[in-house]
Design a protein around this motif. Structure first.
Motif, PDB file in Angstrom:
ATOM      1  N   HIS A  70      16.713 -36.795   4.230  1.00  0.00           N
ATOM      2  CA  HIS A  70      15.822 -36.983   5.373  1.00  0.00           C
ATOM      3  C   HIS A  70      14.544 -36.141   5.226  1.00  0.00           C
ATOM      4  CE1 HIS A  70      19.405 -38.511   8.026  1.00  0.00           C
ATOM      5  NE2 HIS A  70      19.280 -39.158   6.889  1.00  0.00           N
ATOM      6  N   ARG A 129      20.336 -30.845  21.277  1.00  0.00           N
ATOM      7  CA  ARG A 129      21.396 -30.602  22.257  1.00  0.00           C
ATOM      8  C   ARG A 129      22.381 -29.528  21.781  1.00  0.00           C
ATOM      9  NH1 ARG A 129      24.746 -35.672  23.666  1.00  0.00           N
ATOM     10  NH2 ARG A 129      25.312 -35.431  21.501  1.00  0.00           N
ATOM     11  N   VAL A 180      13.375 -38.194  13.767  1.00  0.00           N
ATOM     12  CA  VAL A 180      13.910 -38.717  12.511  1.00  0.00           C
ATOM     13  C   VAL A 180      15.419 -38.892  12.665  1.00  0.00           C
ATOM     14  CG1 VAL A 180      14.151 -38.257  10.045  1.00  0.00           C
ATOM     15  CG2 VAL A 180      12.032 -37.633  11.236  1.00  0.00           C
ATOM     16  N   TYR A 181      15.887 -40.118  12.499  1.00  0.00           N
ATOM     17  CA  TYR A 181      17.304 -40.443  12.721  1.00  0.00           C
ATOM     18  C   TYR A 181      17.768 -39.867  14.056  1.00  0.00           C
ATOM     19  CZ  TYR A 181      17.675 -42.294   8.010  1.00  0.00           C
ATOM     20  OH  TYR A 181      17.506 -43.051   6.883  1.00  0.00           O
ATOM     21  N   PHE A 182      16.896 -39.937  15.052  1.00  0.00           N
ATOM     22  CA  PHE A 182      17.256 -39.409  16.365  1.00  0.00           C
ATOM     23  C   PHE A 182      17.497 -40.532  17.365  1.00  0.00           C
ATOM     24  CE2 PHE A 182      16.126 -37.901  20.635  1.00  0.00           C
ATOM     25  CZ  PHE A 182      17.222 -37.075  20.811  1.00  0.00           C
TER      26      PHE A 182
HETATM   27  C1  LIG Z   1      21.461 -37.654  13.026  1.00  0.00           C
HETATM   28  S1  LIG Z   1      20.894 -36.055  13.491  1.00  0.00           S
HETATM   29  C2  LIG Z   1      19.199 -36.139  12.948  1.00  0.00           C
HETATM   30  C3  LIG Z   1      18.692 -34.802  12.589  1.00  0.00           C
HETATM   31  C4  LIG Z   1      17.440 -34.730  11.745  1.00  0.00           C
HETATM   32  N1  LIG Z   1      16.267 -35.212  12.436  1.00  0.00           N
HETATM   33  C5  LIG Z   1      17.637 -35.455  10.464  1.00  0.00           C
HETATM   34  O1  LIG Z   1      17.000 -36.480  10.226  1.00  0.00           O
HETATM   35  O2  LIG Z   1      18.471 -35.010   9.659  1.00  0.00           O
HETATM   36  C6  LIG Z   1      20.724 -36.212  15.245  1.00  0.00           C
HETATM   37  C7  LIG Z   1      20.501 -34.893  15.964  1.00  0.00           C
HETATM   38  O3  LIG Z   1      20.267 -35.198  17.338  1.00  0.00           O
HETATM   39  C8  LIG Z   1      20.944 -34.252  18.144  1.00  0.00           C
HETATM   40  N2  LIG Z   1      21.245 -34.922  19.418  1.00  0.00           N
HETATM   41  C9  LIG Z   1      22.153 -35.903  19.640  1.00  0.00           C
HETATM   42  N3  LIG Z   1      22.099 -36.301  20.923  1.00  0.00           N
HETATM   43  C10 LIG Z   1      21.146 -35.542  21.526  1.00  0.00           C
HETATM   44  C11 LIG Z   1      20.622 -35.487  22.836  1.00  0.00           C
HETATM   45  N4  LIG Z   1      21.114 -36.264  23.803  1.00  0.00           N
HETATM   46  N5  LIG Z   1      19.621 -34.615  23.100  1.00  0.00           N
HETATM   47  C12 LIG Z   1      19.130 -33.810  22.134  1.00  0.00           C
HETATM   48  N6  LIG Z   1      19.601 -33.810  20.865  1.00  0.00           N
HETATM   49  C13 LIG Z   1      20.595 -34.665  20.566  1.00  0.00           C
HETATM   50  C14 LIG Z   1      22.193 -33.878  17.360  1.00  0.00           C
HETATM   51  O4  LIG Z   1      22.697 -32.600  17.752  1.00  0.00           O
HETATM   52  C15 LIG Z   1      21.664 -33.903  15.931  1.00  0.00           C
HETATM   53  O5  LIG Z   1      21.195 -32.638  15.558  1.00  0.00           O
END
Ligand SMILES: C[S@@+](CC[C@H](N)C(=O)[O-])C[C@H]1O[C@@H](n2cnc3c(N)ncnc32)[C@H](O)[C@@H]1O
Length: 278
Positions: A70, A129, A180-182
């Protein structure tokens, strides 16, 4: 700069946190979790299940499998975008990485700045989170050979819980927001997450840039596009493509972990957008 080297140092720290005595037990738990994460990410479209990143086995498995891939996606997108390259020429750059706890978006920016020999004062807000991510990247500047000035702030913040984000306003003046992947991760709880995105897009400063990158799945990018359109963001770039981890990254920098856990993610089929607030 090679992400795998930095990732290795964070993996060592998390590995030592895993509350199992025996190395064989730890390794078995990690192998199982790597497979489990792969299957959970394949089902994000149809599931509202939450992945528990508080568990160090999950954090280790995520960082091992996904962070370098990523980070290189972010690095390559910045390198190919005139607008993002120009932003990185500024004296000061402030970014907020939404769901950025694992550090991939930050590493991608650091890799670009290092390789392009640019050294703005970088402020990075990691909003996520899961508070357990907070320690992982707090000292990344100490681990860089020729560090520029970087300040990293971690904030626990759940996009589905307005009480956790509504009072925060300073991050809205960031120059760059990365997602990113969020959005795929919160897609299963779309309705509760939307007020956060509407607030962000409506209140970010004029000229702010947004980098969205995720699985090349129409449901995910259509959701982002719809929210961006509703809030009058201008789309500068809209692309789908395959990415490979850059050749300069040596899998062997993962050391013993590579022998134990095999290949991390090296390829990705993604859709990305670069948008700007008018
Ligand atoms: C798949 S990871 C992506 C992380 C990073 N951007 C990457 O590409 O590697 C998703 C992230 O979103 C966070 N997350 C999931 N649901 C969330 C929410 N409702 N609010 C804030 N963060 C959240 C998770 O803790 C995790 O760190």
């Amino acid at each position: 700069m090679k992400c795998f080297q930095l990732v290795r140092s964070v993996l060592d720290e998390i590995y030592s946190e895993i509350p199992l005595q025996d190395e064989a037990q730890k390794d078995k738990a990690i192998k199982d979790e790597i497979l489990s994460l792969r299957s959970k990410y394949a089902k994000l479209l149809s599931s509202s299940r939450v992945i528990d990143y508080e568990n160090p086995i999950t954090r280790f498995s995520y960082i091992y499998s996904y962070v370098t891939s990523h980070a290189n996606i972010v690095y390559n997108i910045i390198e190919s975008s005139d607008m993002l390259c120009a932003l990185m020429d500024s004296k000061k750059v402030s970014m907020t990485s939404i769901g950025g706890g694992p550090g991939s978006d930050l590493l991608g920016v650091i890799k670009y700045l290092t390789n392009a020999s640019k050294s703005p004062t970088l402020r990075c807000n990691l909003y996520d989170r899961e508070s357990a991510w907070g320690e992982s990247w707090s000292d990344v500047d100490n681990k860089l050979e020729n560090p520029f000035k970087i300040s990293i702030y971690f904030q626990q913040f759940d996009v589905g819980e307005p009480s956790t984000w509504v009072r925060h306003v300073k991050y809205l003046s960031s120059d760059l927001f990365t997602m990113v992947y969020f959005m795929s991760e919160v897609f299963g709880n779309k309705t509760t997450a939307e007020p956060f995105f509407n607030n962000l897009f409506a209140n970010a400063k004029k000229g702010a840039l947004f980098l969205y990158a995720d699985n090349n799945t129409p449901d995910f990018y259509n959701w982002f596009d719809e929210l961006a359109h509703r809030n009058s963001l201008i789309t500068i770039e809209s692309t789908s493509k395959n990415f490979n981890v850059n050749y300069d990254e040596e899998k062997t920098d993962l050391g013993i972990y590579y022998d134990k856990f095999g290949f991390p993610k090296l390829t990705a089929n993604i859709a990305y957008r670069i948008c700007q607030k008018q």
